[in-house]
Scaffold this active site. Sequence first.
Site, short mmCIF file in Angstrom:
data_model
loop_
_atom_site.label_atom_id
_atom_site.label_comp_id
_atom_site.label_asym_id
_atom_site.label_seq_id
_atom_site.Cartn_x
_atom_site.Cartn_y
_atom_site.Cartn_z
N GLY A 75 0.63 -1.10 -0.07
CA GLY A 75 0.32 -0.14 0.03
C GLY A 75 1.14 1.02 -0.12
O GLY A 75 1.93 0.95 0.51
N CYS A 76 0.12 2.15 -0.12
CA CYS A 76 0.98 3.85 -0.29
C CYS A 76 1.50 4.21 0.68
O CYS A 76 2.82 4.31 1.07
CB CYS A 76 0.10 4.72 -1.11
#
Lengths: 340, 340, 340, 340
Positions: D146-147
């Site tokens: 995930g970012c």
Amino acid sequence: MKKIAIVGITGYSGLELFRLLQSHPAVEITKICATSHLGEKLSEVFPQFESLTELTIIEFDAQEIMEKCDAVFFATSSGVSKKLALDFIEQDFPVIDLSGDFRLENPEIYKKWYKNTSADIEYLLKAEYHLADIGQAKANYIANPGCYATATLLALYPLVKNQLIELDSIIVDAKSGLSGAGKSLSVSSHFVNVADNMSMYKINSHQHIPEIAQQLKRWNPNFKALQFSTSLIPVSRGIFVSTYAKVADAVDFASLQSAYEQAFADKPFVRVRRQMPQLSEVIGTNFCDIGLAYNPVTNVVTVVSVIDNLMKGAAGQAVQNFNQLFGYEENLGLDFIPSL
Amino acid sequence: MKKIAIVGITGYSGLELFRLLQSHPAVEITKICATSHLGEKLSEVFPQFESLTELTIIEFDAQEIMEKCDAVFFATSSGVSKKLALDFIEQDFPVIDLSGDFRLENPEIYKKWYKNTSADIEYLLKAEYHLADIGQAKANYIANPGCYATATLLALYPLVKNQLIELDSIIVDAKSGLSGAGKSLSVSSHFVNVADNMSMYKINSHQHIPEIAQQLKRWNPNFKALQFSTSLIPVSRGIFVSTYAKVADAVDFASLQSAYEQAFADKPFVRVRRQMPQLSEVIGTNFCDIGLAYNPVTNVVTVVSVIDNLMKGAAGQAVQNFNQLFGYEENLGLDFIPSL
Amino acid sequence: MKKIAIVGITGYSGLELFRLLQSHPAVEITKICATSHLGEKLSEVFPQFESLTELTIIEFDAQEIMEKCDAVFFATSSGVSKKLALDFIEQDFPVIDLSGDFRLENPEIYKKWYKNTSADIEYLLKAEYHLADIGQAKANYIANPGCYATATLLALYPLVKNQLIELDSIIVDAKSGLSGAGKSLSVSSHFVNVADNMSMYKINSHQHIPEIAQQLKRWNPNFKALQFSTSLIPVSRGIFVSTYAKVADAVDFASLQSAYEQAFADKPFVRVRRQMPQLSEVIGTNFCDIGLAYNPVTNVVTVVSVIDNLMKGAAGQAVQNFNQLFGYEENLGLDFIPSL
Amino acid sequence: MKKIAIVGITGYSGLELFRLLQSHPAVEITKICATSHLGEKLSEVFPQFESLTELTIIEFDAQEIMEKCDAVFFATSSGVSKKLALDFIEQDFPVIDLSGDFRLENPEIYKKWYKNTSADIEYLLKAEYHLADIGQAKANYIANPGCYATATLLALYPLVKNQLIELDSIIVDAKSGLSGAGKSLSVSSHFVNVADNMSMYKINSHQHIPEIAQQLKRWNPNFKALQFSTSLIPVSRGIFVSTYAKVADAVDFASLQSAYEQAFADKPFVRVRRQMPQLSEVIGTNFCDIGLAYNPVTNVVTVVSVIDNLMKGAAGQAVQNFNQLFGYEENLGLDFIPSL
């Protein structure tokens, strides 16, 4: 009707003071002073005020102000009031000083953080560092707290005062809009460098750190130091402070919330919220909104506090302090309703 | 003290009306109506109003409003007041309608531009389309002008009324911030699609075109049509209108400037400026600022007019019309000073 | 592999040239010149380039450039290349000049709009003002068009060339982001003055007006003058041009659209669109997107053209001209795909 | 030349994948799948791609993809790949999954944070959660991080791996732009609610917390939990993470800096900076820039890490993982240079 003077009218805080005091029902602005644009009408220099005022920018003259006015606001850069305000202190003439010159009682600490000598200590000790939402202003020289300091101290007050946290665990991650840095032109305030960007600055060296520490120590002598960082976000106005600390003895959310509600129960401008406040909900107003959350996994309390840096963080709090000093209702001229 | 009701409280214009009327010295808001959030406190739905009001959102009830209130504001979407307001018209009860439903006197034109049937013509003719800065509101049903229309009409009034331009040469390039499109969620209002962007929309089909044309024709029966385009710019509030027209007989800048100054000489909210106004100089206020320039090479006059679309373009003008209708000072509750 | 030098590396256009040429498969940047930061690494002055280049900023030296390089790009402020580029002209050394110094062939017109004397006319006449998307660059001195001029001329080319409009009816309402004004610090580029704001500037006096007029006259000798205005919008990059003109003999939309499609049929960087283009759709690319609409009521054609002012409006077009001059594929190193 | 399919082309990550893979020298995009706009050309649905592709959006068909392609990218919402990707896992067909469906190895933890059941554990265990900048991708099913997790883990890696901090003292204050939340329309993504605002959300409940914790535990089994908060800032792209921790044994700045430089010595996309990085310096690139500071007064290390959430935080890292999996140079098709 009090006659007042604003020194440093051309900066952001000076203009915001003008906006507030111009419509304050108990105030008449009679003098506006600056070092530039002397002799020009305010509405020529700042055309947004066209049709709203006939005032002309004049040179600062302490004697003249003491003769003709009831109080003076300093919205000057760092290093100005420590020279210009001494006459007022000697005459015990009411001053609200929005700059940092009289916030620290220790000249050594001032020198360390402001890279400059402070006013003499005898003058420093006449000044009262006064958060308008905690207690009542008493001294005739009010050192109005800094914008970051205001949002941070109001967020920490119930925790530090009531010993609800481990004092050495405080981490403050504070963000500010661009008006907080003032009007001076710099690479870092150019639109192209701000839009679509975020940056941390003055790492471990922001000059509001010592006034926060000084005040926390007054509330709890065991306090030593806090980790405090400042970042720029692409907004014009506003301060958003995220504060983290380990809870002293694991407590639940309800008791933390209750500590905040009690601490600010009768304070018209501090709103203890049930959910996390958003920055936009206080812009244009004198509110400081506070929300909190407790994480039982990490035993950390998260406190978010938001203010308009030019209102509660500068001119709004200054007028609130003025109201207290002169015995007016605390919210006189300050009852702005948030917009969208 | 007039008791008023706001219908459509949850939209941008409704909330802005709340903000204005809540601090209006001659008004008490007694009813706020919507079709959603019924029974909820306004301050729960919009937490920025916490501590500022105890009002609860209720269902619309025309009879109840007529019994308990002195006036009603409609801040509803297109198509609502043409149904809900008929009772008020029949009883000649004071209505300020911010929607477009009663702005056009011709049902055919309404149908063409709104893609819907209008109210019956007998009702339409009871309504007065009233620009608050030109003349005095008289009818009990005020059709408050649209935001684009307000900024455009004030920019064109001196030119069209005084026959200073070639009537078939008018080009209006109008830009709006995002609150102008209302709160409804759409791809085009998503932050990622608005920031760093600009786009033209409703090409030759914006529904404010017919009300502009209708009013220009009242000022000058020779007027036929204008070229009018609308674009979105990445701001929340504000309308910036650039208007161009060929000058009828080549005149100099001074005489054009003078025509504007005379036309708005005694109008507190229209400021004819000496230089081109910036959008930010009117945000948060009820001002329409106008600047102009004449180009002798092309014989074109350029007029820039700027307004806050939710104030002068909606709620502010509505309150100004209310003040006129009830005989209050025109600027009562509307004397906001621009900030930075 | 061509060795190239960039003069004026520290400005926005210089940095954008660096970005493009650094990854251009037929180019090696060997010299970067400026008047400040001499001897410093580019990646120290602009840390976003860390790990991407070892180049050091050096002083300008025409002889050295002619000995060691194959071409030079001037990304300098107005008034610089008219002095520094003369040696290159005398030696017929390839120059792409992004500044305005050699765009106008008439010294009197240069003086009027730039408030300064131009280079001698013998030098001016060696330069070719070349829109990269119309025709093929031939001269060794390319005067790269201005950003506003590029977007405006591409929007007007099919109309003026093909005599589709009344030539005296052209109104151009152009808007630019902040990078268009360059890096110099000014009140008008401070974030607080740009965000939430829009303003018209250089009223009837923008220095791109004469180059637009000069080029339109080349396309159609009957052309006299156009009404052209420029406004700032709160974006970092991009130009959005709205152009209006009366159609010569009433034609329908399809024939206008067809004229545009034919005019740019084989041009890889001009996209004639079926609907109005948005600014964001070309940012980061070398595209100029154009959309149009015809209003039969007013007989006005509306043309919207959008470009990235630093790409198609400066560095991108400069590289495209370079590609043409050196016989590379027009889009070599320029095939950027728009992002969100 | 590898043939690839993109599933979920219409979201932000899907479009960014298209942008990257379209110009990747070893890739041909042959299939783009979605659940809407079936049968439409990509360039009609997203006109910014006009003239750049002839691809048409088609329905997902696993068999067809396995027959005709060499790899598939899932850029789908949470809950999609756990259903659609099972066929690929069974055939050991190469998948890069940008969603969160296969990031957590423990179904119970998935259920707690995603409020949904995960894929069966036998499938989960086939997936490799792989930060592209730490180690080499090996499995045929890559769960792309995930970012927020990417920026946080890269910031913490040297500290946690090398035991340089008190593990229970980690505080992460992370901020994201709006594209991080995806394209779905909500009140919180409306421009008017984002501009001039900042807000904390998903308090102590962001779904990236468990993947961060899972990975930190792999690096240091003594790790228990971290305090992690997420706020929205008014930018379209970018993640700015401020990380704070007590240093294990007081060390000086130089030794901390050195630990970072060693940890990322041969990593082309992690730049350990000498000063704090700004968000804009990585936008449009696959870089993660990291800066740090040590405060001897509080014994706290501050680490700032910045990424473009759609590049290093999604599509860029996915392509980097693809490059590793297929044995290409790590930066093939990813050497974007930051712009202004």
